[in-house]
Every structure is written in structure tokens, then in C-alpha cells.
Design an enzyme around this catalytic site. Sequence first.
Site, PDB file in Angstrom:
ATOM      1  N   GLU A 154      -3.611   8.793  -6.908  1.00  0.00           N
ATOM      2  CA  GLU A 154      -2.357   7.404  -7.945  1.00  0.00           C
ATOM      3  C   GLU A 154      -1.372   9.251  -8.631  1.00  0.00           C
ATOM      4  OE1 GLU A 154      -5.577   7.299  -8.501  1.00  0.00           O
ATOM      5  OE2 GLU A 154      -5.753   4.417  -8.956  1.00  0.00           O
TER       6      GLU A 154
ATOM      7  N   ALA B 119      -4.367   0.291  -3.962  1.00  0.00           N
ATOM      8  CA  ALA B 119      -3.028  -0.790  -3.650  1.00  0.00           C
ATOM      9  C   ALA B 119      -2.454  -0.824  -2.970  1.00  0.00           C
ATOM     10  CB  ALA B 119      -2.880  -0.709  -5.463  1.00  0.00           C
TER      11      ALA B 119
ATOM     12  N   GLU C  60     -11.574   2.644  -7.280  1.00  0.00           N
ATOM     13  CA  GLU C  60     -11.851   1.068  -8.427  1.00  0.00           C
ATOM     14  C   GLU C  60     -12.648   0.010  -8.337  1.00  0.00           C
ATOM     15  OE1 GLU C  60      -7.570   1.494  -9.188  1.00  0.00           O
ATOM     16  OE2 GLU C  60      -8.445   2.305 -11.257  1.00  0.00           O
TER      17      GLU C  60
ATOM     18  N   GLY D  75      -7.762   2.650  -5.876  1.00  0.00           N
ATOM     19  CA  GLY D  75      -8.060   1.000  -5.968  1.00  0.00           C
ATOM     20  C   GLY D  75      -9.479   0.603  -5.835  1.00  0.00           C
TER      21      GLY D  75
HETATM   22  N1  CO8 Z   1      -0.687   1.145   0.782  1.00  0.00           N
HETATM   23  C1  CO8 Z   1      -0.964  -0.029   2.336  1.00  0.00           C
HETATM   24  N2  CO8 Z   1      -0.235   0.525   2.956  1.00  0.00           N
HETATM   25  C2  CO8 Z   1      -1.546   1.993   3.383  1.00  0.00           C
HETATM   26  C3  CO8 Z   1      -2.094   2.502   1.983  1.00  0.00           C
HETATM   27  C4  CO8 Z   1      -2.067   1.354   1.051  1.00  0.00           C
HETATM   28  N3  CO8 Z   1      -2.363   1.949  -0.026  1.00  0.00           N
HETATM   29  N4  CO8 Z   1      -2.879   3.155   2.405  1.00  0.00           N
HETATM   30  C5  CO8 Z   1      -2.372   3.998   4.016  1.00  0.00           C
HETATM   31  N5  CO8 Z   1      -1.845   2.609   4.026  1.00  0.00           N
HETATM   32  C6  CO8 Z   1      -1.474   2.124   5.627  1.00  0.00           C
HETATM   33  C7  CO8 Z   1      -0.269   3.467   6.108  1.00  0.00           C
HETATM   34  O1  CO8 Z   1       0.874   3.204   5.934  1.00  0.00           O
HETATM   35  C8  CO8 Z   1      -1.032   3.247   7.600  1.00  0.00           C
HETATM   36  O2  CO8 Z   1       0.415   1.700   8.136  1.00  0.00           O
HETATM   37  P1  CO8 Z   1       1.340   2.514   9.524  1.00  0.00           P
HETATM   38  O3  CO8 Z   1       0.307   2.301  11.105  1.00  0.00           O
HETATM   39  O4  CO8 Z   1       2.100   1.571   9.478  1.00  0.00           O
HETATM   40  O5  CO8 Z   1       2.311   3.635   9.107  1.00  0.00           O
HETATM   41  C9  CO8 Z   1      -2.109   3.054   7.910  1.00  0.00           C
HETATM   42  O6  CO8 Z   1      -2.911   2.492   7.150  1.00  0.00           O
HETATM   43  C10 CO8 Z   1      -2.829   3.859   8.314  1.00  0.00           C
HETATM   44  O7  CO8 Z   1      -2.567   4.810   7.417  1.00  0.00           O
HETATM   45  P2  CO8 Z   1      -2.134   6.272   7.611  1.00  0.00           P
HETATM   46  O8  CO8 Z   1      -1.295   6.831   9.169  1.00  0.00           O
HETATM   47  O9  CO8 Z   1      -1.942   7.257   6.751  1.00  0.00           O
HETATM   48  O10 CO8 Z   1      -3.640   6.755   7.775  1.00  0.00           O
HETATM   49  P3  CO8 Z   1      -3.864   8.654   7.776  1.00  0.00           P
HETATM   50  O11 CO8 Z   1      -5.568   9.147   8.321  1.00  0.00           O
HETATM   51  O12 CO8 Z   1      -3.289   9.197   8.264  1.00  0.00           O
HETATM   52  O13 CO8 Z   1      -3.649   8.771   6.423  1.00  0.00           O
HETATM   53  C11 CO8 Z   1      -4.902   8.153   3.587  1.00  0.00           C
HETATM   54  C12 CO8 Z   1      -4.919   8.379   5.385  1.00  0.00           C
HETATM   55  C13 CO8 Z   1      -5.534   9.751   3.417  1.00  0.00           C
HETATM   56  C14 CO8 Z   1      -5.898   7.243   3.244  1.00  0.00           C
HETATM   57  C15 CO8 Z   1      -3.582   8.238   3.622  1.00  0.00           C
HETATM   58  O14 CO8 Z   1      -3.440   6.259   4.482  1.00  0.00           O
HETATM   59  C16 CO8 Z   1      -3.089   8.081   2.642  1.00  0.00           C
HETATM   60  O15 CO8 Z   1      -2.817   8.883   1.299  1.00  0.00           O
HETATM   61  N6  CO8 Z   1      -3.094   6.067   1.429  1.00  0.00           N
HETATM   62  C17 CO8 Z   1      -2.690   6.319   0.399  1.00  0.00           C
HETATM   63  C18 CO8 Z   1      -4.007   5.855  -0.608  1.00  0.00           C
HETATM   64  C19 CO8 Z   1      -3.430   6.035  -1.837  1.00  0.00           C
HETATM   65  O16 CO8 Z   1      -2.225   6.739  -2.237  1.00  0.00           O
HETATM   66  N7  CO8 Z   1      -3.872   5.781  -2.554  1.00  0.00           N
HETATM   67  C20 CO8 Z   1      -3.891   4.752  -4.691  1.00  0.00           C
HETATM   68  C21 CO8 Z   1      -2.330   3.468  -4.336  1.00  0.00           C
HETATM   69  S1  CO8 Z   1      -2.096   3.106  -5.817  1.00  0.00           S
HETATM   70  C22 CO8 Z   1      -3.638   2.433  -6.030  1.00  0.00           C
HETATM   71  O17 CO8 Z   1      -4.501   2.176  -5.885  1.00  0.00           O
HETATM   72  C23 CO8 Z   1      -3.471   2.283  -7.824  1.00  0.00           C
HETATM   73  C24 CO8 Z   1      -4.788   1.131  -8.205  1.00  0.00           C
HETATM   74  C25 CO8 Z   1      -4.178  -0.046  -9.332  1.00  0.00           C
HETATM   75  C26 CO8 Z   1      -4.559  -1.192  -9.035  1.00  0.00           C
HETATM   76  C27 CO8 Z   1      -5.069  -1.425  -8.611  1.00  0.00           C
HETATM   77  C28 CO8 Z   1      -4.465  -2.774  -7.779  1.00  0.00           C
HETATM   78  C29 CO8 Z   1      -4.973  -3.240  -6.657  1.00  0.00           C
END
Ligand code: CO8
Length: 261
Positions: free
Chosen positions: A135, A69, A115, A112
Site C-alpha cells: 500500500e 482493494a 489481509e 487487501g
Molecule cells: N486494483 C485494480 N486493478 C488491479 C489491481 C488492483 N489492486 N491489481 C491489478 N489490477 C489490474 C491491472 O490494472 C491490470 O489491468 P489492465 O489489464 O486493465 O491494465 C490487470 O489487473 C493486470 O495487472 P498488471 O498488468 O499490473 O499485472 P502485472 O503482472 O504486471 O503486475 C502486480 C502484477 C504486481 C500484482 C500489479 O498488478 C500490482 O502491483 N497491483 C496492485 C497491488 C497493490 O498495490 N495492492 C494494494 C491495493 S490497496 C489495498 O489493498 C488496501 C487494502 C485496504 C482494505 C481492503 C478493502 C477491500
Amino acid sequence: MSAETGNPVVLVRREPPVAVVTLSRPQVLNALSPELMETLAQEIEALDADDAIRAIVLTGSGRAFAAGADIAEMADKDAAAMLERDQFRCWQRLRATRKPLIAAVSGYALGGGCELAMLCDMIIAAEGARFGQPEVRIGVMPGAGGTQLLTRALGKWQAMELVLTGRTLTAREMYERGLVTRVVPDDLQLSEALRLAREIASHAPIAVRLAKEAVQKAFMGTLEEGLPLERKNFYLLFATEDRREGMQAFLEKRTPVWRGK
Ligand code: CO8
């Protein structure tokens, strides 16, 4: 069109009898914003209603299938705002898809994103793909089926570890646990998913639809509910022209011609 970039957040390529739907917010690893989910539900519903399309491939772009998400978009929301928005309606609409939905996953399929892959009927994953429910690391938990589907797929003890630690698993580890249909070398996930989609699309459409419904029932319900549904769908196929054609073609040693009737 995305309000932020002016670019579409979901791309659709129709190649009857199959279609490819691509998540396209690569700058944020295809984070599933409400706008993206609404567009995705609309596009998949349109393809599901399109008689020329018999199987749908869902894929990501850049470094991710989807990294979950959209955290930036959710960060300042309270419970009431989240409840009011009811984003899970889109997920219900996607779950109602009657045609086979195949995920072609490379890169991250997290939260997500994992999922969404699990919502699909089959998952073709590139070697380098990573799956997980991270999460808890940001103070929430899976909300679009993760706790339920992972537990059914992996069993309680392995699902618990993934959900409570937020660790990720490789495509091969997920394959060994039964969640991934097939692992392919990096960059071949889309062509392999398309090959599978075309193979499925070559079969009688109503038989495919009712068979999908029956397998889903086995996954979601009890054996007591599933066996009668399977039997009902089996009998129902004897009311189709395609069933007659399929058996006749077999007996005449020729390729059947499906009419979807
Ligand atoms: N949301 C928003 N932005 C994101 C997300 C995300 N989930 N994941 C990555 N980004 C963005 C980063 O902020 C970054 O943006 P910017 O360049 O502007 O700083 C860009 O994408 C690239 O990401 P990273 O620089 O972090 O890239 P890395 O290679 O260093 O890391 C990772 C990759 C490990 C995947 C890391 O980005 C990460 O941990 N992302 C978040 C993963 C996460 O926590 N996902 C769970 C989110 S909560 C959820 O999904 C709940 C589901 C509920 C139901 C679904 C409803 C739709």
C-alpha cells in the site's frame, strides 16, 4: 453478477461437508471491489449458516488470490466518501465466520488480498504465491488488519519492513515466519486445502467451532482472557451428545458418528 461483465464475481461450489468459494475477477487479479466484498460476505454467511457445510475453502483464480482493494474504483474517492461507504463492515462479517475458513493461495496475495488470506484460519499456499502489503507504494497503508495481524504473526521488526517497504515475500518465506500453514507445489493448493477441510469436517462440529473460537481468542486477546474462554468451551463440550459419542466410540474401538448436537 458483476455490473461490469455480467459474470459472477464470486463462485460457490458446495460439496458437503465442505464448500469452495472462488474470487472471480481474474482480469484485474481479483481486485476486491466493494461489490465483490459484499457478495463474498453474503456467500460466506450463507455457508456458515448451512448445516451441511462444516469447513469452507476460499481461493482465487487466474494469476492471483487477490491483488488488493480495487485501486481503479478507489482512486477518485475522498476520505468522506471512503468513511461513508464503510467497506470494513464486510470484513467484520467475514471475521464472524464460525466455521473453519481455509485460504488456498496461488499467485498474488497483496494488500487487501494478503489481509483476506490472513483473515482465514489456515493458509495453504502454492510455491509461487507472493504475499505483501504494498500500500505505501500507492500512498496509503493497510486498512483491513494488515498492520495488526502481520505484527502479531511476524513480530514488530519483520512486519515493519514489509509494511514500510511494500516488498513481497514468497510462500516459503511466509511459511518460515509462521504465517503460512503449509506450502505445496504449484496447482496443488486447492486439493490440499480441500483435503484439510474434509479432515476437519470429519470431526465433531461443535468441538471444532468452540476450539476455533478459543484459538482466535488466543490470537486476538490476552492470556488472561483466553484461558477462561478455553476452559468454558472445554466444559461446554461436556454438554454435547457428540462428546459422549466421541469418548464412547473410542472406548468401543469404533468410528464415532457425529450428530452436531
Ligand atoms: N486494483 C485494480 N486493478 C488491479 C489491481 C488492483 N489492486 N491489481 C491489478 N489490477 C489490474 C491491472 O490494472 C491490470 O489491468 P489492465 O489489464 O486493465 O491494465 C490487470 O489487473 C493486470 O495487472 P498488471 O498488468 O499490473 O499485472 P502485472 O503482472 O504486471 O503486475 C502486480 C502484477 C504486481 C500484482 C500489479 O498488478 C500490482 O502491483 N497491483 C496492485 C497491488 C497493490 O498495490 N495492492 C494494494 C491495493 S490497496 C489495498 O489493498 C488496501 C487494502 C485496504 C482494505 C481492503 C478493502 C477491500
